[in-house]
Design a protein around this motif. Structure first.
Motif, PDB file in Angstrom:
ATOM      1  N   MET A 181       0.837  -1.196   0.000  1.00 45.92           N
ATOM      2  CA  MET A 181       0.000   0.000   0.000  1.00 45.92           C
ATOM      3  C   MET A 181       0.874   1.248   0.000  1.00 45.92           C
ATOM      4  SD  MET A 181      -2.766   1.364   2.816  1.00 45.92           S
ATOM      5  CE  MET A 181      -3.818  -0.063   2.675  1.00 45.92           C
ATOM      6  N   ARG A 182       0.486   2.192  -0.808  1.00 48.39           N
ATOM      7  CA  ARG A 182       1.161   3.486  -0.828  1.00 48.39           C
ATOM      8  C   ARG A 182       0.357   4.454   0.035  1.00 48.39           C
ATOM      9  NH1 ARG A 182       1.934   7.533  -5.969  1.00 48.39           N
ATOM     10  NH2 ARG A 182       3.726   8.700  -5.170  1.00 48.39           N
ATOM     11  N   CYS A 183       1.010   5.159   0.929  1.00 48.12           N
ATOM     12  CA  CYS A 183       0.342   6.098   1.833  1.00 48.12           C
ATOM     13  C   CYS A 183       0.788   7.521   1.517  1.00 48.12           C
ATOM     14  CB  CYS A 183       0.656   5.768   3.286  1.00 48.12           C
ATOM     15  SG  CYS A 183       0.109   4.121   3.794  1.00 48.12           S
ATOM     16  N   LEU A 184      -0.150   8.361   1.113  1.00 46.91           N
ATOM     17  CA  LEU A 184       0.126   9.755   0.805  1.00 46.91           C
ATOM     18  C   LEU A 184      -0.604  10.634   1.808  1.00 46.91           C
ATOM     19  CD1 LEU A 184      -0.313   9.656  -3.087  1.00 46.91           C
ATOM     20  CD2 LEU A 184       1.796   9.391  -1.757  1.00 46.91           C
ATOM     21  N   VAL A 185       0.131  11.502   2.480  1.00 47.31           N
ATOM     22  CA  VAL A 185      -0.438  12.348   3.527  1.00 47.31           C
ATOM     23  C   VAL A 185      -0.311  13.805   3.103  1.00 47.31           C
ATOM     24  CG1 VAL A 185      -0.350  13.006   5.955  1.00 47.31           C
ATOM     25  CG2 VAL A 185       0.123  10.639   5.284  1.00 47.31           C
ATOM     26  N   PHE A 186      -1.412  14.546   3.235  1.00 46.79           N
ATOM     27  CA  PHE A 186      -1.499  15.923   2.769  1.00 46.79           C
ATOM     28  C   PHE A 186      -1.904  16.855   3.911  1.00 46.79           C
ATOM     29  CE2 PHE A 186      -2.253  13.056  -0.723  1.00 46.79           C
ATOM     30  CZ  PHE A 186      -1.515  13.593  -1.768  1.00 46.79           C
ATOM     31  N   PRO A 187      -1.586  18.142   3.792  1.00 43.45           N
ATOM     32  CA  PRO A 187      -1.909  19.080   4.880  1.00 43.45           C
ATOM     33  C   PRO A 187      -3.398  19.203   5.186  1.00 43.45           C
ATOM     34  CG  PRO A 187      -0.270  20.032   3.408  1.00 43.45           C
ATOM     35  CD  PRO A 187      -0.769  18.781   2.741  1.00 43.45           C
ATOM     36  N   SER A 188      -4.254  19.124   4.167  1.00 37.72           N
ATOM     37  CA  SER A 188      -5.673  19.407   4.390  1.00 37.72           C
ATOM     38  C   SER A 188      -6.545  18.488   3.551  1.00 37.72           C
ATOM     39  CB  SER A 188      -5.972  20.859   4.006  1.00 37.72           C
ATOM     40  OG  SER A 188      -5.902  21.012   2.592  1.00 37.72           O
TER      41      SER A 188
END
Length: 243
Positions: free
Chosen positions: A1-8
């Motif tokens: 799984m690829r996990c992408l985390v963003f500010p909002s």
């Protein structure tokens, strides 16, 4: 799984819309599975604001309340039509909905499964996350091998979805038709959208191996092409590699 985390959450929406646009442009006859819920509302608005050609794609709804016809104002079919399908100019033959008013839930489940098979399966499926770890309407206890079927909804899920029924959990149908975990995991690519502090704890639990029927969403760990799109609030407790 690829996990992408963003500010909002807005950044999450932009990134997911970018991915869907790329897939649609590369494959105009894309088979796309759509979900409903608060997380998806801004995504559909964003997609409609882009110059995308939806005329050759095929749309499949993820789930539907049992007992509600597809034209019932609180049905997921009505919501998807209003928020996306009609504004996008999709023709009725491009869109498949589960019929919550069918006489026999088992026969309706079999019909929908045949529609998926005839389309060659789903190329891309959008997913959210329930606060108790449910995926679509696969409640805790759902088997990894589950297929399209009628599911009894938990009290917590009905409370979570009460907003569409005047805020009254008792007005939320007690059952729903839903793609099973096996159906979801057969999609060639999964886009998992999780935002907000209310999902922090359950998201962290869903990403802890091994997968468990107690948290149906945890089975997304097994899918080779799942991308998690989370905002900082939802990802606050993650210990996995966010890359």
């Amino acid at each position: 799984m690829r996990c992408l985390v963003f500010p909002s959450p807005a950044d999450v929406i932009q990134a997911v819309a970018d991915r869907i646009a790329d897939r649609l442009q590369a494959q105009p006859d894309l088979s796309l599975g759509l979900a409903t819920g608060r997380t998806m509302v801004p995504l559909y608005a964003e997609l409609l604001g882009r110059s995308l050609n939806w005329q050759h794609c095929r749309i499949f709804a993820l789930d539907e309340y049992w007992g509600l016809a597809t034209d019932h104002p609180s049905s997921f079919a009505a919501e998807l039509r209003q928020r996306f399908c009609q504004p996008a100019g999709l023709r009725p033959e491009q869109v498949q909905f589960l019929n919550g008013a069918a006489l026999d839930p088992a026969q309706e489940s079999q019909r929908y499964r045949r529609c998926l098979e005839q389309a060659g399966g789903l190329d891309l499926q959008l997913l959210g996350l329930g606060e108790n770890g449910h995926l679509a309407f696969n409640e805790p206890g759902s088997a990894r091998e589950s297929r399209v079927r009628l599911v009894q909804l938990s009290d917590r899920t009905r409370q979570q979805n009460a907003g569409a029924f005047g805020g009254d959990p008792e007005a939320v149908p007690s059952a729903a038709l839903s793609l099973g975990l096996a159906d979801i995991l057969e999609a060639r690519e999964l886009l998992w959208l999780v935002t907000g502090a209310s999902k922090t704890k359950i998201l962290a639990q869903a990403l802890q191996p091994p997968p468990t029927t107690a948290i149906p969403a945890s089975y997304l760990q097994e899918h080779p092409a799942t991308t998690l799109y989370a905002d900082h609030a939802a990802a606050a407790a993650l210990t996995v590699d966010q890359s």
